[in-house]
Design an enzyme around this catalytic site. Structure first.
Site, PDB file in Angstrom:
ATOM      1  N   HIS A  51      42.749  30.831  36.447  1.00 28.85           N
ATOM      2  CA  HIS A  51      43.905  31.690  36.153  1.00 28.85           C
ATOM      3  C   HIS A  51      45.130  30.885  35.736  1.00 28.85           C
ATOM      4  CE1 HIS A  51      41.512  34.898  37.714  1.00 28.85           C
ATOM      5  NE2 HIS A  51      41.582  34.497  38.965  1.00 28.85           N
TER       6      HIS A  51
ATOM      7  N   ASP B 238      32.739  33.679  38.396  1.00 31.31           N
ATOM      8  CA  ASP B 238      33.652  34.169  39.436  1.00 31.31           C
ATOM      9  C   ASP B 238      33.891  35.660  39.151  1.00 31.31           C
ATOM     10  OD1 ASP B 238      36.019  32.774  41.359  1.00 31.31           O
ATOM     11  OD2 ASP B 238      36.623  34.680  40.447  1.00 31.31           O
TER      12      ASP B 238
ATOM     13  N   HIS C 224      36.508  37.280  39.140  1.00 37.77           N
ATOM     14  CA  HIS C 224      37.740  37.512  38.379  1.00 37.77           C
ATOM     15  C   HIS C 224      37.615  36.905  36.980  1.00 37.77           C
ATOM     16  CE1 HIS C 224      38.891  37.457  42.720  1.00 37.77           C
ATOM     17  NE2 HIS C 224      39.419  38.612  42.341  1.00 37.77           N
TER      18      HIS C 224
ATOM     19  N   ASP D  49      32.866  35.098  45.003  1.00 39.92           N
ATOM     20  CA  ASP D  49      33.530  36.357  45.357  1.00 39.92           C
ATOM     21  C   ASP D  49      32.840  37.580  44.745  1.00 39.92           C
ATOM     22  OD1 ASP D  49      34.395  35.456  42.887  1.00 39.92           O
ATOM     23  OD2 ASP D  49      36.513  35.321  43.430  1.00 39.92           O
TER      24      ASP D  49
HETATM   25 ZN   LIG Z   1      37.833  34.825  41.946  1.00 41.33          ZN
END
Ligand SMILES: [Zn+2]
Length: 300
Positions: A120, A157, A159, A234
């Protein structure tokens, strides 16, 4: 030999009440040693990425603000950790750890970092617990130094790898593949070379069907000579932030398929750890440990 980047600074002391599972950066290596998956000699201690190395990916202004601790409160809140010089230093060790792991991967087929996957982080700001983008930094360094020509980033991941996608959106020599929860953070997605957004509650079968369909096709079409794997755990149903419903066995199968496919195609891979926020620390550790267990099993 499986080389693994680790530095004690990876576990960053957070103030009481902060819920990020920093403990995993200590417990995971301990668990891997204890169970005999790895020995002390598997670890190497990276040094810090230096300015020239960071500036291939990040802007001078952002780096300057980090070095002089002059980010605004808003910029700090976006990152999500209390900002200190140690946090910045930590990011530099992690970035260099991923780059060094990549060089080891060229030698041994695979190498790993007990941290990183900080996808990110953009060129000029950080968010979602990510200060520097370790995979982007390592990929840019390899390209710059002629150590790789075509790089695939596999980001599994839960995200989206928004920072990585944005950093490489104009690059033909880096293919960014992100498979993530469609409704999950970040709300505003960037455009990767290939994005697969999965609905909430996706289970093993649908998840693995998608991955097994898509990854071999990417390798076939893009023909990378190096890969980075962001192996965030996750995606499991126990995760507090994940919104998907993989079992731990499904998550392990994801890793097995990814690593085996890369190995079968002769594409070396550097693995960065990524997220994991299950209620039980033991679940987080076990899922991350599976990635290392599989690396030993498949490659050595
Ligand atoms: Zn994540």
């Amino acid at each position: 030999m499986l080389k693994i980047a680790y530095h004690p600074i990876y576990k960053y002391a957070l103030p009481d009440g902060h819920r990020f599972p920093m403990e995993k950066y200590d417990i995971l290596p301990e668990q891997l040693l204890y169970e005999g998956t790895i020995r002390d000699e598997n670890f190497f201690r990276p040094h810090q990425a230096v300015e020239d190395e960071l500036l291939l990916t990040h802007t001078e202004e952002y780096l300057h603000k980090l070095n002089t601790q002059t980010l605004t409160d808003k910029e700090i809140r976006r990152i999500g950790f209390p900002m200190t010089p140690t946090l910045v230093e930590r990011g530099k060790y992690i970035a260099r750890g991923t780059y060094k792991a990549a060089l080891y991967a060229k030698e041994f087929g695979i190498a790993m970092n007990i941290a990183g996957g900080t996808h990110h982080s953009f060129a000029d700001f950080g968010e979602g617990f990510c200060v520097f983008n370790d995979i982007a930094i390592a990929a840019n360094l390899m390209l710059h130094r002629g150590e790789a020509q075509k790089i695939l980033v596999i980001d599994l991941d839960v995200h989206q790898g928004n920072g990585t996608a944005h950093i490489f959106q104009e690059h033909n020599d880096v293919f960014t593949f992100s498979m993530h929860g469609a409704k999950n953070f970040p709300t505003r997605k960037e455009v990767s070379s290939l994005d697969i957004g999965l609905p909430d509650g996706t289970e093993d079968k649908a998840y693995l069907r998608e991955l097994k369909h898509v990854l071999p096709a990417i390798l076939q079409d893009f023909q990378p000579d190096f890969a980075f794997y962001q192996s965030g755990v996750d995606v499991i149903r126990e995760d507090k932030l994940g919104r998907l419903s993989l079992t731990k066995a499904g998550c392990k199968e994801r890793d097995r398929f990814t690593l085996q496919t890369l190995k079968d195609n002769g594409v070396p891979v550097a693995v960065s750890m990524g997220g994991g926020y299950a209620h039980r620390l033991a679940d987080i550790i076990d899922c991350h440990a599976n990635t290392y267990r599989l690396a030993q099993e498949i490659y050595f």
